[in-house]
Design a protein around this motif. Structure first.
Motif, PDB file in Angstrom:
ATOM      1  N   VAL A 361       0.808  -1.216   0.000  1.00 19.11           N
ATOM      2  CA  VAL A 361       0.000   0.000   0.000  1.00 19.11           C
ATOM      3  C   VAL A 361       0.842   1.268   0.000  1.00 19.11           C
ATOM      4  O   VAL A 361       0.345   2.349  -0.340  1.00 19.11           O
ATOM      5  CB  VAL A 361      -0.955   0.026   1.213  1.00 19.11           C
ATOM      6  N   GLU A 362       2.125   1.155   0.366  1.00 17.68           N
ATOM      7  CA  GLU A 362       2.990   2.333   0.410  1.00 17.68           C
ATOM      8  C   GLU A 362       4.129   2.285  -0.594  1.00 17.68           C
ATOM      9  O   GLU A 362       4.582   3.335  -1.070  1.00 17.68           O
ATOM     10  CB  GLU A 362       3.573   2.485   1.823  1.00 17.68           C
ATOM     11  N   ASP A 363       4.597   1.101  -0.948  1.00 16.51           N
ATOM     12  CA  ASP A 363       5.756   0.956  -1.828  1.00 16.51           C
ATOM     13  C   ASP A 363       5.412   0.008  -2.965  1.00 16.51           C
ATOM     14  O   ASP A 363       5.368  -1.212  -2.780  1.00 16.51           O
ATOM     15  CB  ASP A 363       6.942   0.415  -1.019  1.00 16.51           C
ATOM     16  N   PRO A 364       5.162   0.527  -4.176  1.00 20.25           N
ATOM     17  CA  PRO A 364       4.751  -0.332  -5.296  1.00 20.25           C
ATOM     18  C   PRO A 364       5.836  -1.286  -5.781  1.00 20.25           C
ATOM     19  O   PRO A 364       5.554  -2.149  -6.613  1.00 20.25           O
ATOM     20  CB  PRO A 364       4.376   0.684  -6.383  1.00 20.25           C
ATOM     21  N   SER A 365       7.036  -1.165  -5.243  1.00 17.37           N
ATOM     22  CA  SER A 365       8.100  -2.095  -5.647  1.00 17.37           C
ATOM     23  C   SER A 365       8.027  -3.408  -4.869  1.00 17.37           C
ATOM     24  O   SER A 365       8.733  -4.365  -5.192  1.00 17.37           O
ATOM     25  CB  SER A 365       9.472  -1.450  -5.438  1.00 17.37           C
ATOM     26  N   ILE A 366       7.155  -3.451  -3.863  1.00 16.58           N
ATOM     27  CA  ILE A 366       7.012  -4.642  -3.031  1.00 16.58           C
ATOM     28  C   ILE A 366       5.665  -5.296  -3.319  1.00 16.58           C
ATOM     29  O   ILE A 366       4.645  -4.625  -3.428  1.00 16.58           O
ATOM     30  CB  ILE A 366       7.090  -4.280  -1.529  1.00 16.58           C
ATOM     31  N   ARG A 367       5.657  -6.611  -3.465  1.00 18.78           N
ATOM     32  CA  ARG A 367       4.408  -7.346  -3.683  1.00 18.78           C
ATOM     33  C   ARG A 367       4.203  -8.381  -2.572  1.00 18.78           C
ATOM     34  O   ARG A 367       5.164  -8.941  -2.054  1.00 18.78           O
ATOM     35  CB  ARG A 367       4.409  -8.041  -5.048  1.00 18.78           C
ATOM     36  N   TYR A 368       2.938  -8.612  -2.247  1.00 22.51           N
ATOM     37  CA  TYR A 368       2.583  -9.580  -1.225  1.00 22.51           C
ATOM     38  C   TYR A 368       1.538 -10.545  -1.762  1.00 22.51           C
ATOM     39  O   TYR A 368       0.816 -10.249  -2.722  1.00 22.51           O
ATOM     40  CB  TYR A 368       2.005  -8.883   0.017  1.00 22.51           C
ATOM     41  N   ASN A 369       1.408 -11.680  -1.086  1.00 25.22           N
ATOM     42  CA  ASN A 369       0.344 -12.618  -1.435  1.00 25.22           C
ATOM     43  C   ASN A 369      -1.027 -11.975  -1.240  1.00 25.22           C
ATOM     44  O   ASN A 369      -1.225 -11.250  -0.259  1.00 25.22           O
ATOM     45  CB  ASN A 369       0.409 -13.869  -0.553  1.00 25.22           C
ATOM     46  N   PRO A 370      -1.972 -12.251  -2.124  1.00 24.51           N
ATOM     47  CA  PRO A 370      -3.361 -11.911  -1.824  1.00 24.51           C
ATOM     48  C   PRO A 370      -3.877 -12.869  -0.753  1.00 24.51           C
ATOM     49  O   PRO A 370      -3.218 -13.868  -0.428  1.00 24.51           O
ATOM     50  CB  PRO A 370      -4.066 -12.105  -3.161  1.00 24.51           C
ATOM     51  N   ILE A 371      -5.047 -12.589  -0.239  1.00 26.53           N
ATOM     52  CA  ILE A 371      -5.645 -13.451   0.789  1.00 26.53           C
ATOM     53  C   ILE A 371      -7.105 -13.718   0.460  1.00 26.53           C
ATOM     54  O   ILE A 371      -7.727 -13.017  -0.337  1.00 26.53           O
ATOM     55  CB  ILE A 371      -5.527 -12.837   2.201  1.00 26.53           C
ATOM     56  N   MET A 372      -7.642 -14.728   1.086  1.00 25.64           N
ATOM     57  CA  MET A 372      -9.074 -14.983   1.089  1.00 25.64           C
ATOM     58  C   MET A 372      -9.481 -15.312   2.521  1.00 25.64           C
ATOM     59  O   MET A 372      -8.708 -15.921   3.266  1.00 25.64           O
ATOM     60  CB  MET A 372      -9.451 -16.143   0.157  1.00 25.64           C
ATOM     61  N   THR A 373     -10.688 -14.902   2.890  1.00 22.23           N
ATOM     62  CA  THR A 373     -11.227 -15.266   4.195  1.00 22.23           C
ATOM     63  C   THR A 373     -11.911 -16.623   4.087  1.00 22.23           C
ATOM     64  O   THR A 373     -12.080 -17.169   2.997  1.00 22.23           O
ATOM     65  CB  THR A 373     -12.243 -14.228   4.691  1.00 22.23           C
TER      66      THR A 373
END
Length: 721
Positions: A361-373
């Motif tokens: 959300v702050e640094d577009p050079s970093i990616r994270y896994n999406p999630i599901m509930t």
């Protein structure tokens, strides 16, 4: 002086200014609390006689929307936006404001701006939504009385979707704010947030056993626990609970899938930190927090480090864009259980492509896994939900339309029928959940109709009871029900036990031909018959009156009536007609109070109606309980005279049965229920009863009864407002 006995003592009466001290209900917790009948008294409204529904018509709507779209991307350092867009936050605010609605009693929902007050403003499920409301303050300040908080909150979510690319179905203004908590809403009996689900279920494996009228799995949640029932992941069981909770919000399976997928197409969950570092909710926060809650003074707590639900991550690759990304990821990958940094259960994809991961959300050079509930996984694993998802994936346009309509229903369900809508974007398409009623005629001869009714041979009791049964379904909570439409003659109402189907059929057989002969609607004729009955009863008591009447009600059809939805309006008790469908755990007088509040009645209106209906002979099944008069059919104050007469003593004869006996001889004179005697035993109600029992107030009683009667008959006449 300093050494006096008064030194250091507090100079105020604690009970008068704080919540400390022993209050009346603390001493006598079983006493009937009448506060809910007067909770939104005009004295609490700083705007006085101001009409918001008129003022909002002068709102510069286009300018407000322009300012709203600018605000969505105008990040502020004290609460920075995810990806530079407040859309997800505002959608969650609107959703959680509207999502508290439940169809069983019509309470909750966004129509009053109640999310500003306790308990909703401090629910665990609403963590950090106080920040969203504070972000909207500049717009509320600028547009002032022309926009209510209730409207502004829902508009914020709707505009957010538009700004992200959705073609919305429309938007209506007209929600007027309240100025304090809604004390009439039962949110559950638990004394702790997120208490185990077993507190409100007979069996947590059977979602249908959720206590009525509740619609959430835990105290303090809107719907289900995102980690699973009691925090234990089980997508198939969670899907059952999703189905039940959304049904209690008046949503079917397709609407449920559309809302779940569309709600999770944008925004993210927040759990990148320690939940135990959060301070108290707004209602319990220190004064210096300025009305905000959940403040973290120990570590960084904004941006990527915010903590809300405890789950961490976005559902889609592009969380600020309306697209089909939710379905792409949910069905394009296999998912496994993991724990968030905050320790919450969440589902994450296995071997996901780097380009499908959302950026930080702050640094577009970093990616994270999406999630599901767990609820999201339920969309994939439940066969019925999966089939709907596959339909949407094959036809994205159908998903766009289904979500737009479901979002509109979610955010407008408690506004009532279409005629209450205000604004240039209010849709004109008539929807069945709006309970449409065609316009009725106003050109017929009212006096001629009344004459035919008077000559029909119907008794006062039959005429008054039928009109009452037709009108009593009105709920000010969501503006449903009422006499307009004459749905009492349609399924399911015509078969309700409380409406006495045999008697109802007999009365309608007389009134329907009169409507056909005169050009009046059946709805108008039913109300007119009640008015004729009241006028005859008043005359029998010695008073010539004319009950005010406004023609124009229409007659609904079966095609205009969602029978499954209307089943929730069925009365299971009506203290006004001295009837209960069966014995309940709550007392009859409490159920009468609940009915009165839903109908928008004050305490003195309630007592007038009960006293008048009793002596006119309108009791369900013709019972004599509470009919404290020898002149049945006359609108006298005899109910109050005999109720307060000290020549009678009250003797219990069963759980809800009493006799009024002569103190001197012990001879039985009248029978009664708790819904009768409460007006003599409760100190507040007795004060009203004594007014109407006075020798000089017989006429006042008739006048007050007529005023309350007309209020009930016209409660759903929104064209008269």
């Amino acid at each position: 002086m300093d050494g006096s006995d008064n030194a250091g003592k507090c100079p105020v009466m604690h009970g008068a200014v704080t919540t400390t001290g022993t209050q009346v209900m603390d001493w006598w917790p079983k006493a009937l609390n009448l506060d809910i009948l007067h909770q939104h008294d005009t004295k609490t409204n700083p705007l006085g006689e101001f009409s918001y529904r008129e003022a909002v018509k002068d709102l510069d709507y286009d300018a407000l929307k322009t300012d709203m779209k600018a605000l969505l991307k105008d990040s502020q350092d004290w609460w920075p936006a995810d990806w530079g867009h407040y859309g997800g936050l505002m959608i969650r605010l609107a959703w959680h404001a509207a999502g508290s609605y439940r169809v069983q009693d019509g309470r909750g929902g966004a129509g009053t701006g109640n999310i500003r007050f306790a308990p909703l403003n401090s629910w665990p499920d609403n963590t950090n939504l106080d920040k969203a409301r504070r972000l909207l303050w500049p717009l509320k300040k600028k547009y002032g009385n022309k926009i209510s908080w209730a409207d502004l909150i829902i508009l914020a979510g709707t505009v957010a979707y538009e700004d992200m690319g959705l073609q919305t179905f429309g938007f209506s203004l007209g929600r007027a704010d309240i100025w304090g908590p809604e004390k009439d809403i039962y949110w559950g009996a638990e004394s702790e947030w997120l208490a185990p689900a077993e507190n409100r279920y007979t069996d947590t494996n059977d979602a249908a056993t959720l206590e009525n009228p509740l619609a959430a799995v835990h105290m303090g949640l809107i719907y289900v626990n995102p980690e699973g029932v009691n925090g234990q992941p089980d997508p198939e069981l969670t899907a059952q609970h999703v189905r039940e909770t959304f049904a209690r919000m008046a949503m079917n399976d397709e609407e449920t899938v559309a809302l779940t997928a569309g709600g999770h197409t944008v925004g993210k969950c927040h759990g990148n930190g320690r939940a135990e570092n959060l301070g108290p909710a707004p209602e319990g926060a220190a004064l210096e927090e300025g009305g905000l809650g959940w403040i973290n003074h120990k570590t960084r707590a904004v941006g990527r480090d915010a903590v809300t639900s405890g789950i961490e991550g976005a559902w889609t690759t592009h969380p600020t864009k309306w697209d089909m990304g939710y379905f792409k990821l949910l069905f394009g990958y296999e998912w496994e259980l993991k724990k968030s940094p905050a320790g919450a259960w969440q589902w994450e994809p296995i071997d996901i492509a780097e380009e499908d991961k959302p950026v930080d959300v702050e640094d577009p050079s970093i990616r994270y896994n999406p999630i599901m509930t767990d609820a999201d996984m339920g969309m994939k694993m439940d066969p019925a939900y999966r089939a709907i998802c596959e339909k949407f994936m094959a036809d994205p346009a159908s998903f766009d339309d289904a979500f737009a309509r479901a979002w509109f229903k979610l955010t407008h369900r408690d506004m009532g029928p279409q005629e209450r809508y205000i604004g240039k974007e209010a849709p004109t398409e008539v929807l069945i959940w709006q309970d449409p009623v065609p316009a009725g005629s106003t050109s017929y001869d009212v006096a001629a109709v009344k004459a035919k009714i008077a000559a029909s041979g119907l008794s006062v009791g039959d005429m008054v009871a039928t009109a009452w049964d037709s009108a009593r379904t009105f709920r000010q909570s969501d503006y449903r029900g009422g006499a307009n439409g004459a749905r009492i003659r349609l399924a399911p109402q015509k078969d309700w036990e409380g409406n006495e189907p045999d008697r109802l059929g007999r009365v309608l057989a007389v009134l329907e031909p009169i409507a056909a002969e005169t050009g009046a609607s059946i709805a108008d004729v039913i109300v007119l018959a009640g008015n004729v009955g009241v006028e005859q009863a008043a005359k029998a008591a010695g008073f010539d009156i004319e009950v005010p009447f406004a023609p124009g009600r229409g007659d609904a059809t079966d095609e205009m009536t969602d029978a499954d939805s209307f089943k929730w309006l069925e009365p299971v008790a009506d203290g006004f007609r001295n009837w209960m469908k069966k014995d309940y755990s709550v007392q009859p007088e409490e159920m009468m109070l609940d009915r009165a509040q839903l109908m928008g009645l004050t305490a003195h209106e309630m007592i007038c109606l009960v006293g008048g209906l009793r002596v006119m002979g309108t009791n369900h099944g013709g019972t004599a309980h509470g009919v404290f008069t020898d002149r049945v059919g006359a609108l006298t104050n005899d109910f109050f005279v005999n109720l307060t007469d000290m020549d009678w003593k009250w003797e219990p004869k069963g759980r809800n049965s009493y006799e009024l006996q002569d103190r001197a001889t012990g001879a039985a004179r009248f029978t009664a229920t708790r819904a009768d005697l409460v007006f003599g035993s409760n100190s507040v109600l007795r004060a009203y009863a004594e007014v109407y029992a006075q020798d000089d107030n017989a006429e006042k009683f008739v006048q007050d009864f007529v005023a309350a009667w007309v209020k009930v008959m016209n409660a759903d006449r929104f064209d008269l407002a």
